[in-house]
Design a protein around this motif. Sequence first.
Motif, short mmCIF file in Angstrom:
data_model
loop_
_atom_site.label_atom_id
_atom_site.label_comp_id
_atom_site.label_asym_id
_atom_site.label_seq_id
_atom_site.Cartn_x
_atom_site.Cartn_y
_atom_site.Cartn_z
N MET A 1 0.95 -1.32 0.25
CA MET A 1 -0.07 0.22 -0.04
C MET A 1 1.34 1.30 0.09
SD MET A 1 -2.74 0.98 2.65
CE MET A 1 -3.64 2.53 2.42
N SER A 2 0.78 2.51 -1.03
CA SER A 2 1.19 3.32 -0.80
C SER A 2 0.76 4.36 -0.28
CB SER A 2 1.23 4.29 -2.41
OG SER A 2 0.02 4.80 -2.33
N HIS A 3 1.53 5.36 0.51
CA HIS A 3 1.87 6.28 1.48
C HIS A 3 2.35 7.19 0.94
CE1 HIS A 3 0.93 3.76 4.41
NE2 HIS A 3 2.44 2.98 4.33
N PRO A 4 1.09 8.67 1.05
CA PRO A 4 1.34 9.66 0.55
C PRO A 4 2.55 10.61 0.98
CG PRO A 4 0.56 10.56 2.11
CD PRO A 4 -0.28 8.22 2.33
N LEU A 5 3.47 11.08 0.06
CA LEU A 5 4.80 11.94 0.38
C LEU A 5 4.51 12.74 1.06
CD1 LEU A 5 7.18 11.97 -2.75
CD2 LEU A 5 7.50 10.52 -0.74
N LYS A 6 5.32 13.34 2.16
CA LYS A 6 4.99 14.37 3.39
C LYS A 6 5.70 15.73 2.46
CE LYS A 6 4.23 11.77 7.56
NZ LYS A 6 4.87 11.44 9.18
N THR A 7 4.76 16.81 2.95
CA THR A 7 5.35 17.97 2.04
C THR A 7 6.33 18.79 3.20
OG1 THR A 7 3.61 19.24 2.17
CG2 THR A 7 4.70 17.49 0.19
N ARG A 8 6.20 19.89 3.02
CA ARG A 8 7.46 20.97 4.09
C ARG A 8 6.09 21.08 5.09
NH1 ARG A 8 11.74 25.27 4.07
NH2 ARG A 8 11.56 25.60 6.45
N GLU A 9 5.76 21.76 6.27
CA GLU A 9 4.74 21.99 6.93
C GLU A 9 4.41 23.51 6.86
OE1 GLU A 9 4.86 20.70 11.08
OE2 GLU A 9 4.83 18.78 10.61
N ARG A 10 5.51 23.75 7.50
CA ARG A 10 5.40 25.72 6.63
C ARG A 10 4.69 26.03 5.67
NH1 ARG A 10 8.48 29.77 9.56
NH2 ARG A 10 6.96 30.71 10.05
N LEU A 11 4.80 24.88 4.95
CA LEU A 11 4.13 25.60 2.78
C LEU A 11 2.71 25.62 3.39
CD1 LEU A 11 5.26 23.16 0.52
CD2 LEU A 11 5.39 25.44 0.10
#
Length: 415
Positions: A1-11
């Motif tokens: 199962m794929s997991h979404p890539l986390k992005t920078r929180e400050r975005l």
Amino acid sequence: MSHPLKTRERLTEVRYEIRGELARRARELEAQGRTLIKLNIGNPGAFGFRVPEHLQRAIADRIHETDPYTHQQGLPAAREALAAHYRRRGAPNPTPERIFIGNGVSELIDLSLRALLNPGDEVLVPSPDYPLWTAATILNDGCPVHYNCAAENGYLPDPDEIERLVTPRTRAIVVINPNNPTGAVYPRPLLERIVAIAAKHKLLLMSDEIYDEVLYDGAVFQPLAPLAGDVPCLSFGGLSKVYRACGWRIGWALLSGDPLAVGDFHHAMDLLGALRLCANVPGQFAIEAALSGAATIHDLTGPGGRLHEARLAVIDSVAASRHLTMVAPMGALYGYPQVVGDAAIGFDDQAFALETLESEGVLIVPGTSFNMRDRDHFRVTLLPPPDQLREVFARIERVLDRHADAASTQSARVA
């Protein structure tokens, strides 16, 4: 199962509605066959403006020299021309070594804030601002602190408020002159007050002067560096607006001030410039031609010029409106109307912009996109032909009529 890539929180703290959700919705409508009038971007080439021919020739004649990388700060001849340009303006000691050329002013804003800020450092930024300034501060781990530029004061800041906002974490004061989005042009006494604050608190001045020659009705541009003297100051300019060469991505910055005070910062800027190798080389060959050639922008901003007449069309349309008021822009490429009266009751600029897009086919930018708290402004560009701008405001008036009628009906029911 794929997991979404986390992005920078400050975005999540960054807004750039100029090219954001409304612009994406506009593309969807165009894909459905709708014809839109898009006033969200100050992009002269999209409205039929052309780069002056002598700039085009300057690149074409030297295109055979553009294959290699150049120095990270830019072509030597281009920096010599820029140093001479700032010398004519009275900037202190504007040597080529103090000039940085970048892929537009946008890149140099990001590089300079990255060179300056440690996590938690503060930057004083105008509200409203060009939103890149707030976004770049956030993305370089700084904290933007907004000083108010109120309509009732002609969108000019209060120096006393600026000084009250200074804390031990403050590192810089940003000045946008002529201002985007408001069109305000800052008088010399105001700039002298801001310089005094920077000198007192040992702050870097960052002066966004990309619209320096886009002026109307006798407005006078005062460059900041000559007033700053030994106070560290970064002055930003470029080819995008005055010379209508947005796509060439050529911006520059002059670092002025006491050499002992700016030495480490200069080295940091040079390092970051080296990491991205260099700016676009072909466009740099147009810098000397731009600075030494005819000032073609004056034909556009003077009486009878297209920008002059477009500005008058916006001013007249706002004056004729039941629902709008506006401080006449004295510089730059935008009008910044404010909604008043019954139409302003419960007004939400984001919802209004979406309704104007979907019902009237006009793309504008909500005022809160420029990091201001009040939700009663919007921005339009002055680049379309005057008749098209009059049509735009006729459509906007229809939307505001509906808002005013709804507010009046609601008020009558409550009564």
